[in-house]
Design a protein around this motif. Structure first.
Motif, PDB file in Angstrom:
ATOM      1  N   LYS A 351       2.581  10.076   0.044  1.00 60.00           N
ATOM      2  CA  LYS A 351       2.118   9.650   1.031  1.00 60.00           C
ATOM      3  C   LYS A 351       0.550   9.770   1.323  1.00 60.00           C
ATOM      4  O   LYS A 351      -0.344   8.831   1.654  1.00 60.00           O
ATOM      5  N   GLU A 355      -2.303   6.716   1.240  1.00 66.87           N
ATOM      6  CA  GLU A 355      -3.201   6.463   2.287  1.00 66.87           C
ATOM      7  C   GLU A 355      -4.646   6.404   1.554  1.00 66.87           C
ATOM      8  O   GLU A 355      -5.657   5.647   1.869  1.00 66.87           O
ATOM      9  N   THR A 358      -5.422   3.187  -0.023  1.00 70.56           N
ATOM     10  CA  THR A 358      -5.718   2.134   1.011  1.00 70.56           C
ATOM     11  C   THR A 358      -7.024   2.226   1.478  1.00 70.56           C
ATOM     12  O   THR A 358      -7.864   1.046   1.309  1.00 70.56           O
ATOM     13  N   TYR A 375      -1.053  -4.659  -4.172  1.00 67.18           N
ATOM     14  CA  TYR A 375      -0.663  -3.658  -5.043  1.00 67.18           C
ATOM     15  C   TYR A 375      -0.313  -2.406  -4.326  1.00 67.18           C
ATOM     16  O   TYR A 375       0.607  -1.952  -4.403  1.00 67.18           O
ATOM     17  N   ALA A 377      -0.517  -2.010  -1.084  1.00 65.02           N
ATOM     18  CA  ALA A 377       0.349  -2.377  -0.003  1.00 65.02           C
ATOM     19  C   ALA A 377       1.820  -2.410  -0.378  1.00 65.02           C
ATOM     20  O   ALA A 377       2.724  -1.906   0.372  1.00 65.02           O
ATOM     21  N   SER A 378       2.467  -2.978  -1.634  1.00 65.60           N
ATOM     22  CA  SER A 378       3.513  -2.954  -2.114  1.00 65.60           C
ATOM     23  C   SER A 378       3.965  -1.401  -2.570  1.00 65.60           C
ATOM     24  O   SER A 378       4.923  -1.001  -2.181  1.00 65.60           O
ATOM     25  N   TYR A 379       2.930  -0.654  -3.060  1.00 61.47           N
ATOM     26  CA  TYR A 379       3.369   0.655  -3.174  1.00 61.47           C
ATOM     27  C   TYR A 379       3.648   1.537  -1.968  1.00 61.47           C
ATOM     28  O   TYR A 379       4.560   2.298  -1.889  1.00 61.47           O
ATOM     29  N   LYS A 380       2.735   1.293  -0.928  1.00 61.91           N
ATOM     30  CA  LYS A 380       3.287   1.789   0.221  1.00 61.91           C
ATOM     31  C   LYS A 380       4.433   1.438   0.912  1.00 61.91           C
ATOM     32  O   LYS A 380       5.036   2.517   1.312  1.00 61.91           O
ATOM     33  N   LYS A 381       4.789   0.066   0.787  1.00 61.01           N
ATOM     34  CA  LYS A 381       5.970  -0.126   1.106  1.00 61.01           C
ATOM     35  C   LYS A 381       7.177   0.377   0.435  1.00 61.01           C
ATOM     36  O   LYS A 381       8.450   0.872   0.885  1.00 61.01           O
ATOM     37  N   GLN A 382       7.145   0.888  -0.817  1.00 64.59           N
ATOM     38  CA  GLN A 382       8.128   1.402  -1.653  1.00 64.59           C
ATOM     39  C   GLN A 382       8.416   3.101  -0.940  1.00 64.59           C
ATOM     40  O   GLN A 382       9.539   3.545  -1.104  1.00 64.59           O
ATOM     41  N   SER A 384       8.089   3.651   2.402  1.00 66.22           N
ATOM     42  CA  SER A 384       8.702   3.663   3.689  1.00 66.22           C
ATOM     43  C   SER A 384      10.138   3.425   3.499  1.00 66.22           C
ATOM     44  O   SER A 384      10.654   3.249   2.631  1.00 66.22           O
TER      45      SER A 384
END
Length: 384
Positions: A351, A355, A358, A375, A377-382, A384
């Motif tokens: 996490k 951050e 980002t 990319y 943003a996609s990684y952060k979505k993984q 969540s």
């Protein structure tokens, strides 16, 4: 201990920086000028290849596409690690495919093409879409063609034939046609093998490519079964080659299965994160293996990522305000698409790493790092 590196680019430079504390002295053979240079100050010249071989206790390489006569001279010295054959396999996709088949390693359905008859046969035997890769000269997305339907076939064959005709005369040119794999993600494994056959591997690294060139690698704790599968492939290939040093293997992940895309008999771009994310970086471990020193730990000490800097010779200084961020420049002159440097960033957990990625994506110019934000943003979505 003295080591000669074949090639005088950024990988030789990072090897020299990594092993200075071990009192290992590195010189690099610049294949462009046929001179041996200091990899940190390439205007300092130490003579030619003969002098370099005499200087060295061991010889290694930073890239695969080395003249075979040079490899033969180094192999004859008894100092070359990995062997000339291992380096040739990494530089010729025909040899690479033969190796994978011999090791029983899963890879994409493929066919070797050297003639128009081979090309036509591949169209009949393989399913569309196809990717066609030069056997000898392709890297970072170069020397490649994508064939989506047979209406493109004649134009692509003419382009391939022109590529063959324009190549180095005396070499037997070919392309490898592969069925494109509908993969879930691209991952790579970087590992080390010493002269006694002991192996250690780093965690699988998740990769993202932009226009065929690696742009981001993320190293995190990976599913143990997937890691074990990758290590089994590494051990099989490394044993068959009687390999010494760092070997990288790029995979396509499809569900829980790994298919080998290609191998690289050297330190690898997707392992640059190890400079800040592992106890012993890939550059040091490569020289430890080559010089018969004990291998260092390859365990992940904290989640880490690497961002390539392509074609740019500056980035905003404010990126260094992001905690656990390190900037590595290669000292190259600016050229579009050229690998100029990289940024490593780490976090205490995934996490925190997300951050910090980002923050970096927001600071780096969007025009030059156009796929970084989506990319990340996609990684952060993984997560969540």
């Amino acid at each position: 201990m003295n080591v000669l590196v074949l090639g005088a680019g950024q990988l030789a430079r990072m090897m020299a920086l990594a092993v200075k504390p071990l009192n290992i002295n590195i010189r690099a053979f610049d294949v462009g000028s046929d001179t041996v240079v200091d990899p940190l100050s390439t205007d300092i010249v130490f003579g030619g290849l003969t002098q370099g071989i005499e200087f060295a206790d061991f010889i290694t390489a930073e890239f695969e596409h080395i003249d075979h006569q040079t490899l033969a001279l180094c192999q004859a010295s008894g100092k070359l690690r990995p062997s000339s054959q291992a380096i040739k396999v990494g530089g010729d996709r025909r040899l690479e495919k033969d190796l994978l088949i011999k090791c029983g390693v899963a890879n994409a359905q493929h066919q070797i093409i050297a003639t128009k008859a081979d090309f036509d046969q591949a169209l009949n035997n393989l399913s569309m879409p196809l990717i066609l890769k030069s056997a000898l000269a392709g890297y970072d997305g170069k020397g490649q063609w994508r064939l989506k339907d047979k209406a493109q076939a004649e134009d692509i064959w003419l382009d391939i034939k022109a590529f063959f005709d324009g190549g180095v005369q005396g070499l037997q040119h070919a392309v490898v046609a592969e069925q494109m794999v509908p993969f879930d993600r691209e991952v790579s494994l970087v590992g080390a093998r010493d002269s006694q056959g002991n192996t250690l591997v780093y965690p699988l690294t998740q990769n993202h490519h932009t226009n065929g060139v690696l742009s981001v690698s993320i190293a995190i704790e990976i599913d143990e079964a997937l890691q074990a599968q990758a290590k089994q492939v590494f051990d099989s290939i490394a044993k068959e080659l009687n390999y010494i040093g760092i070997l990288a293997i790029e995979f396509f992940q499809i569900g829980e299965q790994l298919l080998v895309n290609e191998i690289a008999p050297r330190v690898h771009n997707s392992g640059h994160w190890t400079q800040q994310g592992a106890d012993t970086c890939q550059f040091e471990n490569h020289l430890r293996a080559v010089c018969d020193l004990p291998l260092g730990s390859t365990e992940l000490i904290r989640p880490s990522a690497m961002i390539n800097i392509l074609g740019e010779d500056e980035v905003p200084n404010e990126i260094l305000s992001v905690a656990s961020t390190t900037l590595h420049w290669y000292g190259k002159s600016k050229r579009p698409g050229r690998k100029m440097g990289h940024i490593n960033v780490s976090g205490n957990d995934e996490k925190q790493l997300a951050e910090r990625l980002t923050l970096l994506a927001d600071m780096l110019p969007e025009a030059e790092f156009d796929e970084l934000k989506p990319y990340v943003a996609s990684y952060k979505k993984q997560l969540s």
